[in-house]
Design an enzyme around this catalytic site. Structure first.
Site, PDB file in Angstrom:
ATOM      1  N   SER A 175       8.780   2.968   3.147  1.00 25.67           N
ATOM      2  CA  SER A 175       7.418   3.379   2.804  1.00 25.67           C
ATOM      3  C   SER A 175       7.133   3.112   1.334  1.00 25.67           C
ATOM      4  CB  SER A 175       7.238   4.866   3.109  1.00 25.67           C
ATOM      5  OG  SER A 175       8.208   5.617   2.427  1.00 25.67           O
ATOM      6  N   HIS A 198       6.697  -0.489   8.424  1.00 24.00           N
ATOM      7  CA  HIS A 198       6.626   0.921   8.023  1.00 24.00           C
ATOM      8  C   HIS A 198       6.111   1.760   9.186  1.00 24.00           C
ATOM      9  CE1 HIS A 198       4.475   4.095   5.294  1.00 24.00           C
ATOM     10  NE2 HIS A 198       5.559   4.576   5.858  1.00 24.00           N
ATOM     11  N   GLU A 229       2.606  -0.191   9.826  1.00 27.06           N
ATOM     12  CA  GLU A 229       2.184  -0.986   8.674  1.00 27.06           C
ATOM     13  C   GLU A 229       3.217  -2.096   8.494  1.00 27.06           C
ATOM     14  OE1 GLU A 229       0.206   0.636   4.497  1.00 27.06           O
ATOM     15  OE2 GLU A 229       2.150   1.364   5.068  1.00 27.06           O
ATOM     16  N   ASN A 275       0.474   4.906   1.800  1.00 31.33           N
ATOM     17  CA  ASN A 275       0.958   5.881   0.812  1.00 31.33           C
ATOM     18  C   ASN A 275       0.347   5.683  -0.564  1.00 31.33           C
ATOM     19  OD1 ASN A 275       2.390   7.162   2.717  1.00 31.33           O
ATOM     20  ND2 ASN A 275       4.364   6.265   2.202  1.00 31.33           N
TER      21      ASN A 275
END
Ligand code: 3H9
Length: 720
Positions: free
Chosen positions: A412, A433, A445, A483
């Protein structure tokens, strides 16, 4: 359009609008003309309506909704059919959805192939059925079943539709031949007997008043803030109470009211956004049109922690064999137990039978030997988030796996290139991800590095779909898209708390907006120590030590409340206390805790932070605009190809309310100029937060007045 032909005295009207025969103006006009022609042709005994290319019809052409309505409306075509003396038969294969099912419900009879699915999914795009569906489906399927289909939008398979009374026959073999035969068999029967207009709504012993109240109450609590389900109930209830024509009239009013509503626009945007994300492109060339995916027939997962076990479960439940690798037997057994537990959970929920679960498990090969990964087509590494460790794993994988194997890292935060350079095949290294819990969360992702090949990207994008995820391709940067945008969002939440809000107040603002959970509840769920370690690790790399007294971190505003909570052993749900208190360790019901408020007060006094009343509006604006500003920076840096990718990430990664489209769509509805000006104001007010430095792209869009869809023009870039 619709093609007209005659066979054996039966007129055949074939809806023709690839790929799904959506009811464009041309199709509706063609259908109306065909019906009129068949009615007036003395040689025609009956009519069959069918679709070209394997589908009956997926409903209204959603693309036409913004243009207003032209051509004949479905109910006008239906009224004509109602008056016809010749039977009209809908011959359904593939899907009959929305307006497609409504056309079929206007036909006197409906037959379908075994593979067919029928439904009224309009609610998914913020609408109710507007072509007679709320009035005719309850007459065919009964009030209760029709209401369920219309409110949930879930389609049903042919066999179930037959039992419900929506279909008259399910057939195998050629659907057109079956349709012609069926139509001829009904040619001498009075059509008015088969006309749904002439039947009452089937209540099956239910009392409409009690049922209506219960349905409204249920929908109100289940779909908080989402208006279409409520209108679905109102329309179906109305259909059970008033004469046919009045009900049709009301349905139409509701439909048009919703069609112009912001929620329906947002949901239509989300529908197309989800399809747009499949159209990826790489900055160095290569895109979804030219790159060929490599077949993936077997997968390996390295690391059987919660994440790895969940990923392995996604793989085996999608039908692929999977080697699950751990460094020792103890960890491996733990991982397999966790996987089994999750699988049995799906059995308990009735989503799978025990037998099917066993078949899934037979595809799993738990192992402690890297040699078992020798022949797999793809490996997903899911070890601890530590670059040194990941590089070691990749070095070993590179030596062990066959040269064609694609190597994915589930990360991440880490730069893909820094992992890829540990191998001799950086073109076959890519980030995948997954979001926790990895078995349940739909978002995937996919992150390309500077040397990831288009074939590798095509493979992970297809693989994402195979394991029933929503794959979105993004470039590599700190935090990637999800994130990276989450960071300013949660930072502003904590700053608001430092300035005077409570965690519960922040969370209720977010949940009132429509988010499934507030940021502090999420933090307690995932563990406060997780954010704590990430922050400590980031600080360590920079040679700085974070303490509870750190108000600034490298010149940037910083909130050290997390450090204060960890210091007091408040790690979240697992310790029974975090931002909230719980009934005990592992508890799930958050309660406001005076001790936390005391910790916050003490923290603020120690740092000289004056507390004040922070209003709900301010909380919402600061959190959302900080994150939206970051979204525009992501676009201008080329980390994403289009705003839709960011929106889909928020829909599936964080549960952004779908009826608000996604943060970028939401910003465009607020007005980009207004959003930019607000961000500039916050930048002046909070100069020590990098996330308030206004995005250059947003500034350009605000100045030029260009819409979000034209952001490439403002930025002078276009990848596809
Ligand atoms: C309605 O009917 C209102 C009525 O009650 C009253 C008024 C008449 N329109 O999903 P896919 C496109 S409201 C326009 O990738 P799949 C889609 O964008 C409507 N375009 O394939 C895509 O284009 P592209 C109620 C549509 O096999 C391509 O078709 N109906 C429409 O995974 C392939 O789609 C619905 O809500 C449409 N209606 O799934 C049904 N439908 O290739 C919505 C699809 O350029 N559609 N496209 O990206 C679906 O649920 C799925 O698309 C379907 C096929 C199951 C049909």
């Amino acid at each position: 359009m619709a093609e007209y032909s005659i066979r054996d005295s039966v007129a055949i009207i074939q809806l023709d609008n690839a790929p799904v025969n959506a009811l464009s103006v041309a199709v509706r006009t063609g259908l109306y003309d065909g019906i009129e022609r068949a009615a007036g042709d003395g040689s025609v005994k009956a009519v069959v309506v069918c679709g070209k290319g394997g589908n009956f019809c997926a409903g209204a052409d959603i693309k036409e909704f913004d243009e207003g309505s032209k051509g004949p409306w479905i109910t006008e075509i239906g009224d004509f059919m109602d008056r016809m003396r010749k039977p009209v038969v809908a011959a359904i294969e593939g899907v009959a959805l929305g307006g497609g099912l409504e056309v079929a419900l206007f036909c006197h009879y409906r037959i379908a192939a075994k593979n067919a699915r029928v439904g009224q999914p309009e609610v998914n795009i913020g609408l109710i059925p507007g072509g007679g569906g709320t009035v005719r489906l309850p007459r065919a399927a009964g009030f209760k079943q029709a209401l369920e289909m219309i409110v949930t939008g879930n389609p049903v398979r042919a066999e179930r539709a037959l039992k419900m009374g929506v279909l008259d026959e399910v057939v195998s073999g050629n659907i057109l031949e079956a349709g012609i035969k069926f139509a001829l068999s009904k040619a001498h029967i009075d059509t008015s007997l088969a006309c749904l207009r002439n039947r009452p709504v089937r209540m099956d012993g239910l009392n409409i008043d009690t049922k209506a109240d219960a349905a409204l109450a249920h929908v109100k609590s289940k779909y908080k803030g989402f208006e279409a389900p409520m209108f679905c109930v109102k329309a179906v209830v109305n259909a059970a109470r008033v004469p046919y024509d009045d009900a049709i009239q009301k349905e139409r009013e509701y439909f048009f009211e919703l069609r112009t509503s912001g929620q329906s626009q947002a949901l239509r945007y989300a529908f197309f956004a989800e399809r747009q994300i499949a159209r990826w492109g790489l900055p160095g060339g290569g895109d979804y049109r030219t790159a060929r995916a490599i077949p993936v027939r077997s997968v390996g997962v390295v690391g059987a922690g919660t994440m790895g076990a969940g990923i392995a479960l996604c793989i085996i439940t999608s039908g692929l064999p999977c080697v699950l690798l751990e460094q020792n037997q103890e960890f491996l057994e733990k991982g397999v137990t966790s996987l089994r537990g999750q699988l049995m959970g799906t059995v308990r929920l009735g989503k799978m039978t025990a037998g099917e679960a066993e078949v899934c498990l037979s595809r799993l090969k738990p192992s402690t030997s890297m040699e078992d990964l020798k022949h797999v087509d793809m490996v997903i590494e899911a070890v601890f988030e530590d670059l040194k460790l990941k590089r070691e794993v990749f070095e070993r994988l590179d030596k062990t796996c066959k040269p064609e194997t694609i190597l994915c890292t589930n990360t991440s935060t880490l730069d893909i290139d820094s992992v890829a350079t540990a191998t001799g095949r950086p073109d076959k290294v890519v980030g995948t991800h997954f979001f926790a819990p990895s078995y349940l969360m739909k978002l995937l992702e996919n992150i390309y590095g500077s040397r990831t090949s288009p074939e590798t990207v095509a493979t992970v994008m297809r693989f994402g779909k195979t394991i029933r995820k929503v794959p979105v391709l993004v470039g590599s940067c700190t935090g990637f898209v999800a994130n990276r945008m989450l960071a300013p969002y949660t930072a502003e939440a904590q700053f608001c708390v430092e300035e005077g809000a409570s965690p519960a107040q922040v969370d209720s603002v977010l949940m009132d907006f429509g988010m499934p959970m507030g940021t502090f509840r999420v933090s307690d769920l995932s563990g406060i120590d997780v954010s704590f370690s990430i922050r400590r690790e980031a600080a360590r790399k920079l040679g700085v030590t974070l303490t509870v007294d750190s108000r600034y971190f490298r010149g940037q505003r910083h909130c050290s409340l997390i450090e204060r909570l960890v210091e007091k052993g408040r790690l979240g749900r697992k310790t029974g206390k975090g931002w909230y208190k719980y009934e005990g360790p592992g508890g799930t019901v958050p309660l406001e805790d005076p001790d936390v408020l005391e910790i916050i007060e003490t923290h603020c006094r120690a740092l000289g932070i004056e507390r004040r009343n922070v209003g709900s509006h301010e909380i919402q604006e600061r959190m959302q605009l900080a994150m939206i500003n970051e979204g525009f920076k992501i676009l201008e840096e080329g980390i994403c190809t289009r705003a839709e990718e960011i929106d889909v990430i928020w829909l599936y990664g964080f549960g952004w309310p779908r009826y608000l489209g996604g943060p970028m769509f939401y910003a465009s509805k607020l007005g980009l100029k207004r959003v930019f000006e607000k961000i500039c104001t916050f930048h002046k007010r909070f100069p020590h937060s990098q996330h308030w430095v206004p995005s250059v792209l947003l500034g350009k869009l605000s100045e030029s007045g260009l819409p979000l869809s034209k952001w490439g023009e403002a930025a002078g870039t276009s990848r596809l």
